[in-house]
Write a protein that holds these residues in place. Structure first.
Motif, PDB file in Angstrom:
ATOM      1  N   ARG A  14       0.784  -1.123   0.311  1.00 35.57           N
ATOM      2  CA  ARG A  14      -0.119  -0.318   0.256  1.00 35.57           C
ATOM      3  C   ARG A  14       0.922   1.383  -0.337  1.00 35.57           C
ATOM      4  O   ARG A  14       0.940   2.049  -0.451  1.00 35.57           O
ATOM      5  CB  ARG A  14      -0.945  -0.134   1.232  1.00 35.57           C
ATOM      6  N   ARG A  15       2.446   1.387   1.117  1.00 33.31           N
ATOM      7  CA  ARG A  15       3.083   2.159   0.705  1.00 33.31           C
ATOM      8  C   ARG A  15       3.676   2.710  -0.433  1.00 33.31           C
ATOM      9  O   ARG A  15       3.684   3.351  -0.615  1.00 33.31           O
ATOM     10  CB  ARG A  15       3.426   2.400   1.957  1.00 33.31           C
ATOM     11  N   HIS A  16       3.854   1.694  -1.430  1.00 32.11           N
ATOM     12  CA  HIS A  16       4.716   1.722  -2.624  1.00 32.11           C
ATOM     13  C   HIS A  16       4.170   2.266  -3.309  1.00 32.11           C
ATOM     14  O   HIS A  16       4.369   3.055  -3.837  1.00 32.11           O
ATOM     15  CB  HIS A  16       5.447   0.246  -2.246  1.00 32.11           C
ATOM     16  N   ARG A  17       2.820   1.930  -3.160  1.00 28.65           N
ATOM     17  CA  ARG A  17       1.791   2.377  -4.236  1.00 28.65           C
ATOM     18  C   ARG A  17       1.001   3.865  -4.510  1.00 28.65           C
ATOM     19  O   ARG A  17       1.223   4.837  -5.157  1.00 28.65           O
ATOM     20  CB  ARG A  17       0.220   1.473  -4.356  1.00 28.65           C
ATOM     21  N   ARG A  18       1.330   3.809  -2.968  1.00 32.13           N
ATOM     22  CA  ARG A  18       1.360   6.293  -2.939  1.00 32.13           C
ATOM     23  C   ARG A  18       2.469   6.616  -2.932  1.00 32.13           C
ATOM     24  O   ARG A  18       1.959   7.575  -3.666  1.00 32.13           O
ATOM     25  CB  ARG A  18       0.974   5.479  -1.842  1.00 32.13           C
ATOM     26  N   VAL A  19       3.402   6.118  -3.249  1.00 31.35           N
ATOM     27  CA  VAL A  19       4.860   6.258  -3.357  1.00 31.35           C
ATOM     28  C   VAL A  19       4.135   6.930  -4.946  1.00 31.35           C
ATOM     29  O   VAL A  19       5.199   7.760  -5.680  1.00 31.35           O
ATOM     30  CB  VAL A  19       6.465   5.768  -2.702  1.00 31.35           C
ATOM     31  N   ARG A  20       4.750   5.313  -5.531  1.00 32.38           N
ATOM     32  CA  ARG A  20       4.299   5.430  -7.235  1.00 32.38           C
ATOM     33  C   ARG A  20       3.480   6.424  -7.834  1.00 32.38           C
ATOM     34  O   ARG A  20       3.996   6.652  -8.888  1.00 32.38           O
ATOM     35  CB  ARG A  20       4.503   3.556  -7.252  1.00 32.38           C
ATOM     36  N   GLY A  21       2.782   6.854  -6.628  1.00 31.82           N
ATOM     37  CA  GLY A  21       1.235   7.665  -7.523  1.00 31.82           C
ATOM     38  C   GLY A  21       2.226   8.882  -8.358  1.00 31.82           C
ATOM     39  O   GLY A  21       0.940   9.481  -8.791  1.00 31.82           O
ATOM     40  N   ARG A 100      11.710   5.113  -2.212  1.00 31.36           N
ATOM     41  CA  ARG A 100      12.584   4.552  -0.946  1.00 31.36           C
ATOM     42  C   ARG A 100      11.055   2.886  -1.668  1.00 31.36           C
ATOM     43  O   ARG A 100      11.675   1.854  -0.634  1.00 31.36           O
ATOM     44  CB  ARG A 100      11.708   5.281  -0.101  1.00 31.36           C
ATOM     45  N   GLY A 101      10.274   2.824  -2.458  1.00 30.25           N
ATOM     46  CA  GLY A 101       9.818   1.315  -1.859  1.00 30.25           C
ATOM     47  C   GLY A 101       8.689   1.259  -1.170  1.00 30.25           C
ATOM     48  O   GLY A 101       8.642   0.200  -0.751  1.00 30.25           O
ATOM     49  N   GLY A 102       8.195   2.240  -0.504  1.00 34.16           N
ATOM     50  CA  GLY A 102       7.158   2.035   0.550  1.00 34.16           C
ATOM     51  C   GLY A 102       7.778   1.694   2.265  1.00 34.16           C
ATOM     52  O   GLY A 102       7.198   0.952   2.632  1.00 34.16           O
ATOM     53  N   ASN A 103       9.269   1.314   1.392  1.00 39.80           N
ATOM     54  CA  ASN A 103       9.926   1.038   3.218  1.00 39.80           C
ATOM     55  C   ASN A 103      10.091   2.373   3.672  1.00 39.80           C
ATOM     56  O   ASN A 103      10.225   3.908   3.433  1.00 39.80           O
ATOM     57  CB  ASN A 103      11.504   0.952   2.717  1.00 39.80           C
ATOM     58  N   LEU A 104      10.529   2.732   5.182  1.00 39.24           N
ATOM     59  CA  LEU A 104      10.851   3.879   6.240  1.00 39.24           C
ATOM     60  C   LEU A 104      12.470   4.388   5.538  1.00 39.24           C
ATOM     61  O   LEU A 104      12.928   3.804   5.114  1.00 39.24           O
ATOM     62  CB  LEU A 104      10.611   3.559   6.899  1.00 39.24           C
ATOM     63  N   TYR A 105      12.365   6.189   5.340  1.00 39.72           N
ATOM     64  CA  TYR A 105      13.665   6.315   5.050  1.00 39.72           C
ATOM     65  C   TYR A 105      13.788   6.305   6.974  1.00 39.72           C
ATOM     66  O   TYR A 105      14.457   7.668   6.775  1.00 39.72           O
ATOM     67  CB  TYR A 105      12.684   8.201   4.657  1.00 39.72           C
ATOM     68  N   HIS A 106      14.412   5.088   6.863  1.00 42.82           N
ATOM     69  CA  HIS A 106      15.943   5.240   7.928  1.00 42.82           C
ATOM     70  C   HIS A 106      16.947   3.589   7.964  1.00 42.82           C
ATOM     71  O   HIS A 106      16.323   3.094   7.183  1.00 42.82           O
ATOM     72  CB  HIS A 106      14.620   4.318   8.903  1.00 42.82           C
ATOM     73  N   GLY A 107      17.396   3.875   8.598  1.00 39.90           N
ATOM     74  CA  GLY A 107      18.394   3.070   8.459  1.00 39.90           C
ATOM     75  C   GLY A 107      19.183   2.195   7.366  1.00 39.90           C
ATOM     76  O   GLY A 107      19.895   3.399   6.615  1.00 39.90           O
TER      77      GLY A 107
END
Length: 123
Positions: A14-21, A100-107
């Motif tokens: 879901r997060r990846h789809r939101r970012v790619r949109g 970032r592919g739906g991952n958090l910008y961290h680590g």
């Protein structure tokens, strides 16, 4: 399958789809796409308009193996970021859009971005 695993996977999708949109790569400013698994990181520079991968690198490739770093660490992610930054600059790319592919910008994801910046890419 474990229900917690399914929840995490659906959240990631879901997060990846939101970012790619919101972001897309062009020839002038391609997309730097990061995919992370538990053990490895895969990074590609993609022109979405032409549908072409300009360059890519992963922790499984020979360029990364030469560094001698472990793949599932922040240090390894930073090394892979600098490798993709150098490859993109060789291909004539100076500016990218970070995916970032739906991952958090961290680590490890953050380490890839910082490694690419240190190599000379602009976000």
């Amino acid at each position: 399958m474990n229900t917690n695993f399914k929840k995490r996977q659906t959240g990631l999708v879901r997060r990846h789809r939101r970012v790619r949109g919101k972001i897309s790569g062009t020839a002038a400013r391609p997309r730097l796409c990061v995919t992370r698994s538990n053990n490895n990181i895969y990074v590609q520079v993609i022109d979405d308009v032409a549908g072409k991968t300009i360059c890519g690198v992963s922790t499984l490739g020979p360029e990364f193996k030469e560094t001698g770093k472990k793949s599932a660490t922040v240090e390894g992610a930073s090394a892979i970021g600098s490798i993709i930054g150098k490859k993109a600059l060789e291909a004539g790319i100076t500016e990218v859009v970070f995916d970032r592919g739906g991952n958090l910008y961290h680590g490890r994801i953050k380490a890839v971005a910082e490694g690419a910046r240190e190599a000379g890419l602009k976000f």
